[in-house]
Scaffold this motif. Structure first.
Motif, PDB file in Angstrom:
ATOM      1  N   THR A 169       0.816  -1.213   0.000  1.00 26.45           N
ATOM      2  CA  THR A 169       0.000   0.000   0.000  1.00 26.45           C
ATOM      3  C   THR A 169       0.848   1.261   0.000  1.00 26.45           C
ATOM      4  OG1 THR A 169      -1.900  -1.042   1.089  1.00 26.45           O
ATOM      5  CG2 THR A 169      -1.656   1.326   1.382  1.00 26.45           C
ATOM      6  N   GLN A 174      -9.983   3.642  -6.878  1.00 23.49           N
ATOM      7  CA  GLN A 174      -9.131   4.294  -5.882  1.00 23.49           C
ATOM      8  C   GLN A 174      -9.738   5.606  -5.371  1.00 23.49           C
ATOM      9  OE1 GLN A 174      -6.362   2.533  -4.686  1.00 23.49           O
ATOM     10  NE2 GLN A 174      -7.466   1.075  -5.957  1.00 23.49           N
ATOM     11  N   ILE A 214       2.543   5.769   4.100  1.00 20.89           N
ATOM     12  CA  ILE A 214       1.403   6.228   3.300  1.00 20.89           C
ATOM     13  C   ILE A 214       0.433   6.956   4.225  1.00 20.89           C
ATOM     14  CG2 ILE A 214      -0.175   4.250   3.539  1.00 20.89           C
ATOM     15  CD1 ILE A 214       0.727   6.074   0.250  1.00 20.89           C
ATOM     16  N   ASN A 228      -4.297   1.217  -2.921  1.00 24.54           N
ATOM     17  CA  ASN A 228      -3.178   1.479  -3.829  1.00 24.54           C
ATOM     18  C   ASN A 228      -2.644   0.245  -4.550  1.00 24.54           C
ATOM     19  OD1 ASN A 228      -3.384   4.130  -2.991  1.00 24.54           O
ATOM     20  ND2 ASN A 228      -1.719   3.965  -1.514  1.00 24.54           N
ATOM     21  N   ASN A 236     -10.799   3.656  -0.944  1.00 26.57           N
ATOM     22  CA  ASN A 236      -9.559   4.336  -0.632  1.00 26.57           C
ATOM     23  C   ASN A 236      -9.779   5.787  -0.212  1.00 26.57           C
ATOM     24  OD1 ASN A 236      -6.863   5.013  -0.392  1.00 26.57           O
ATOM     25  ND2 ASN A 236      -6.249   4.185  -2.358  1.00 26.57           N
ATOM     26  N   LEU A 282       0.477   3.704  -7.303  1.00 28.65           N
ATOM     27  CA  LEU A 282      -0.452   2.670  -7.767  1.00 28.65           C
ATOM     28  C   LEU A 282       0.381   1.442  -8.121  1.00 28.65           C
ATOM     29  CD1 LEU A 282      -3.320   1.725  -8.829  1.00 28.65           C
ATOM     30  CD2 LEU A 282      -2.472   2.409 -11.084  1.00 28.65           C
ATOM     31  N   GLN A 316      -3.653   9.371  -4.392  1.00 31.88           N
ATOM     32  CA  GLN A 316      -2.501   8.789  -3.727  1.00 31.88           C
ATOM     33  C   GLN A 316      -1.241   8.952  -4.583  1.00 31.88           C
ATOM     34  OE1 GLN A 316      -2.080   7.517  -0.713  1.00 31.88           O
ATOM     35  NE2 GLN A 316      -4.215   7.717  -0.075  1.00 31.88           N
TER      36      GLN A 316
END
Length: 540
Positions: free
Chosen positions: A175, A306, A194, A276, A311, A258, A255
């Motif tokens: 992730t 995502q 993260i 992710n 997410n 990926l 984010q």
């Protein structure tokens, strides 16, 4: 002993966003050290949680959601202030959730912290093959707390810093962003971080290839087996274009990373493995002439996840993720309209629903997952995907595409880390569209009503050089929609488009033409979930 710890803090954030007031609970700064045991390929972990009681009550018990299977996971002990705490295992049957409850020897007072250390093991779910070990949902997580109660069905955004040690024969999809990598004897140690994700996962892979690139500042990692080199490279290139498109169209990508990993050996599609990380099923060449389109679209589809439900924008887990899936598919539809015009969303996301309806299943969206699981049909495709997406498309059809896109952008702006409910979404839709949508939401989310019409008759009389056509249409379904379009094909390949009120039980269309009617098609652009698609033909 393998030492590991998390530290998290809890705060309640309330803000107003374009007439919407939302409350979220954000957990921040989970820290962990985990080690993959080479003897049985299990994780040895320990964790420390610094939890803040934001309520006015004294808290004596704190529940954790945790994937518990006696053959695969084990909580060794739980420590608070160097004192062993009692805990009880829970299940869906006994407490409504899978995990455990810590029974504190000393209660947590109002606006005080408690530090909880949990030592545990977890063994991989080997879903697909011996070359991949999945730890995608293996950390105990304190449940969502709104100041009054803990809720196992609500997700929470948290920050993670995780150190993972594993044998160097493996690679890892994770992730987080890998900040540092060290090799110690026969082991690799990665430090990853993260922010703002609902959970943290990782997958160990053997005999795997990896290529990486960036798109709009986002790191893309594509893992693939050697015999899938072509598709591993193409999925990476597609991902670059997709992320750039989403960032241009939506304004951001949620984010900085990926990761793509291989899935089943058959091209069933894909799935969000953990935040992710997305899985794309292999064997894409089996799609033959549709392989290129499938690979391009499924990548846009999984990246769309995502943003919604898995997410960035969250939703309750006890319902079938209608919001995240529906809005996610709408997101990849935006991409496909411009980049994959041959992919037809209406055809691709209606078949399973129509099949379920014709077999008499209850396709009501707002049923709990537990209720749906007892009914013995493929609700994942028929409700969670087909109906959820199609209903949102019909909503856009009702209020206008521009208004719906405004709602789409509003949700992305206002609902980061928020568990969006149907009531919240409906209120936003009514506010932005300036329409009363009670009937639409009640019909399409709370009932099994369906949409169906039939052309009863077409009568034509000649008046001078013109044809007077009278078309009678009946509503035979129980659901309503405000307007339905019909395409009238005339001799000589001429076409006329007409609209009628879909709420009326019967409707008579009177149309003057110079050429005879050859065919009538209801909803020619497939905007509606019509259960009976039967054209009228002059020769039938």
């Amino acid at each position: 002993m393998i030492r590991a710890f998390y530290i998290l803090t809890v705060c309640i954030l309330i803000w107003s966003c374009q007439k919407t007031t939302v409350t979220i609970q954000q957990l921040s700064n989970y820290k962990a050290i985990v080690n993959l045991d080479t003897a049985d390929l299990s994780l040895n972990c320990s964790m420390q949680v610094d939890w803040f009681n934001s309520s006015d009550s004294i808290i004596e018990k704190i529940p954790f959601t945790f994937r518990l299977d006696s053959a695969k996971t084990l909580v060794k002990d739980i420590i608070v202030d160097e004192k062993a705490q009692n805990f009880i295992y829970t299940s869906k049957e006994t407490h409504g959730f899978e995990g455990f409850i810590v029974e504190l020897l000393e209660p947590v007072k109002h606006h005080e912290n408690v530090c909880i250390q949990i030592n545990f093991n977890s063994k991989s779910n080997e879903y697909f093959r011996e070359r991949m070990l999945f730890f995608s949902d293996d950390f105990p997580l304190i449940q969502h707390f709104n100041g009054k109660i803990f809720n196992p069905d609500f997700q929470i955004h948290s920050d993670f810093q995780v150190e993972i040690t594993y044998p160097k024969e493996f690679d890892i999809a994770v992730t987080g962003l890998i900040e540092t990598t060290d090799t110690i004897d026969d082991n690799i140690k990665n430090y990853t971080t993260i922010n703002s994700v609902p959970s943290f996962g990782f997958i160990f892979l053997k005999d795997i290839k990896l290529i990486e690139d960036y798109a709009s500042g986002v790191l893309i990692r594509s893992f693939y087996f050697e015999d899938d080199t072509k598709w591993g490279e193409k999925l990476l290139e597609h991902s670059k274009n997709i992320i750039e498109f989403y960032k241009d169209t939506i304004g951001f990508y949620p984010q900085p990373i990926l990761t793509i990993i291989p899935g089943y050996s058959k091209p069933y599609g894909g799935w969000p493995v953990c935040p992710n990380v997305v899985g794309i099923h292999r064997g894409i060449d089996l799609k033959k002439e549709k392989a290129e389109t499938h690979a391009h679209w499924i990548m846009s589809h999984e990246i769309g996840h995502q943003y919604w439900g898995y997410n960035y924008v969250l939703e309750p887990l006890n319902y079938p993720k209608w919001f995240g899936i529906g809005m996610g598919i709408h997101t990849d539809r935006l991409y496909a309209i411009e980049n994959i015009p041959e992919f037809n969303h209406s055809k691709s996301f209606s078949g399973s629903y129509l099949k379920a309806m014709r077999k008499g299943y209850n396709t009501t969206i707002m049923q709990t997952v537990d209720t749906l699981n007892k009914q013995g049909f493929d609700w994942n495709n028929s409700i969670k995907h087909d109906k959820a997406f199609s209903v949102l498309q019909m909503l856009a059809y009702e209020i206008g595409e521009d208004k719906f896109f405004e709602i789409f952008k509003h949700c992305l702006k206002c609902y980061k880390g928020v568990n969006v409910t149907l009531e919240m979404f409906k209120k936003d839709c009514e506010t932005i569209s300036e329409q009363n949508l009670d009937e639409f939401f009640n019909t399409w989310f709370y009932t099994n009503d369906y949409l169906a019409y039939q052309i009863d008759s077409v009568r034509t009389t000649k008046n001078n050089n013109q044809l007077q056509n009278e078309i009678k249409i009946s509503k035979i379904g129980s659901a309503n929609i405000s307007k339905v379009f019909a395409e009238i094909d005339l001799a000589g390949n001429e076409k006329i488009e007409v609209q009628f009120n879909g709420n009326k039980q019967t409707e008579t269309l009177k149309i003057v033409t110079e050429k005879p009617i050859e065919r009538i098609i209801l909803d020619p652009e497939l905007k509606l979930l019509l259960v009976n698609r039967k054209d009228w033909n002059r020769n039938n």
